[in-house]
Design a protein around this motif. Structure first.
Motif, PDB file in Angstrom:
ATOM      1  N   GLY A  34       8.645   4.353   2.083  1.00 12.65           N
ATOM      2  CA  GLY A  34       8.198   3.100   2.698  1.00 12.65           C
ATOM      3  C   GLY A  34       7.119   2.416   1.868  1.00 12.65           C
ATOM      4  O   GLY A  34       7.091   1.188   1.763  1.00 12.65           O
ATOM      5  N   GLY A  35       6.224   3.195   1.282  1.00 16.17           N
ATOM      6  CA  GLY A  35       5.197   2.621   0.425  1.00 16.17           C
ATOM      7  C   GLY A  35       5.787   1.970  -0.806  1.00 16.17           C
ATOM      8  O   GLY A  35       5.377   0.894  -1.238  1.00 16.17           O
ATOM      9  N   ARG A  36       6.775   2.633  -1.390  1.00 17.29           N
ATOM     10  CA  ARG A  36       7.438   2.066  -2.568  1.00 17.29           C
ATOM     11  C   ARG A  36       8.199   0.788  -2.199  1.00 17.29           C
ATOM     12  O   ARG A  36       8.178  -0.194  -2.949  1.00 17.29           O
ATOM     13  CB  ARG A  36       8.397   3.112  -3.173  1.00 17.29           C
ATOM     14  CG  ARG A  36       9.151   2.623  -4.371  1.00 17.29           C
ATOM     15  CD  ARG A  36       8.232   2.341  -5.528  1.00 17.29           C
ATOM     16  NE  ARG A  36       9.018   1.882  -6.669  1.00 17.29           N
ATOM     17  CZ  ARG A  36       8.596   0.988  -7.506  1.00 17.29           C
ATOM     18  NH1 ARG A  36       7.389   0.481  -7.415  1.00 17.29           N
ATOM     19  NH2 ARG A  36       9.355   0.604  -8.503  1.00 17.29           N
TER      20      ARG A  36
ATOM     21  N   GLY B 208       7.433  -1.217   0.175  1.00 15.00           N
ATOM     22  CA  GLY B 208       6.427  -2.242   0.394  1.00 15.00           C
ATOM     23  C   GLY B 208       5.900  -2.827  -0.912  1.00 15.00           C
ATOM     24  O   GLY B 208       5.566  -3.997  -0.980  1.00 15.00           O
ATOM     25  N   ASP B 209       5.822  -1.988  -1.951  1.00 12.40           N
ATOM     26  CA  ASP B 209       5.369  -2.481  -3.245  1.00 12.40           C
ATOM     27  C   ASP B 209       6.374  -3.424  -3.891  1.00 12.40           C
ATOM     28  O   ASP B 209       5.984  -4.335  -4.612  1.00 12.40           O
ATOM     29  CB  ASP B 209       5.123  -1.308  -4.203  1.00 12.40           C
ATOM     30  CG  ASP B 209       3.843  -0.576  -3.901  1.00 12.40           C
ATOM     31  OD1 ASP B 209       2.993  -1.142  -3.174  1.00 12.40           O
ATOM     32  OD2 ASP B 209       3.686   0.558  -4.372  1.00 12.40           O
TER      33      ASP B 209
END
Length: 81
Positions: A75-77, A79-80
């Motif tokens: 999810g962080g990736r 979002g990036d």
């Protein structure tokens, strides 16, 4: 040259943007802690209802943590991007 428009620059971040970002980070951190707390509270009921050993429950917690961490990274990736 006077007829050309100046390029527009985005507005500089304000203190309000900083507070909003901090609020979102704090809410996300709280949700992570709350999520793990809910799972830990439910473990005794899971063990009793499924009739599994303590070692199996520990594997459930480990599997949950690994899946949660992997999805958090994914999810962080996303979002990036």
């Amino acid at each position: 040259m006077a007829d050309q428009e100046r390029p527009r620059h985005p507005a500089a971040p304000t203190a309000e943007h900083g507070r909003l970002g901090l609020t979102l980070i704090l809410v996300a951190a709280f949700m992570v802690v709350l999520d793990f707390s809910i799972v830990n509270v439910a473990l005794s009921s899971i063990q009793r209802d499924l009739g599994v050993s303590a070692a199996t429950v520990q594997w459930m917690v480990t599997g949950y943590a690994i899946a949660f961490g992997g999805l958090l990274i994914l999810g962080g990736r996303a979002g990036d991007l």
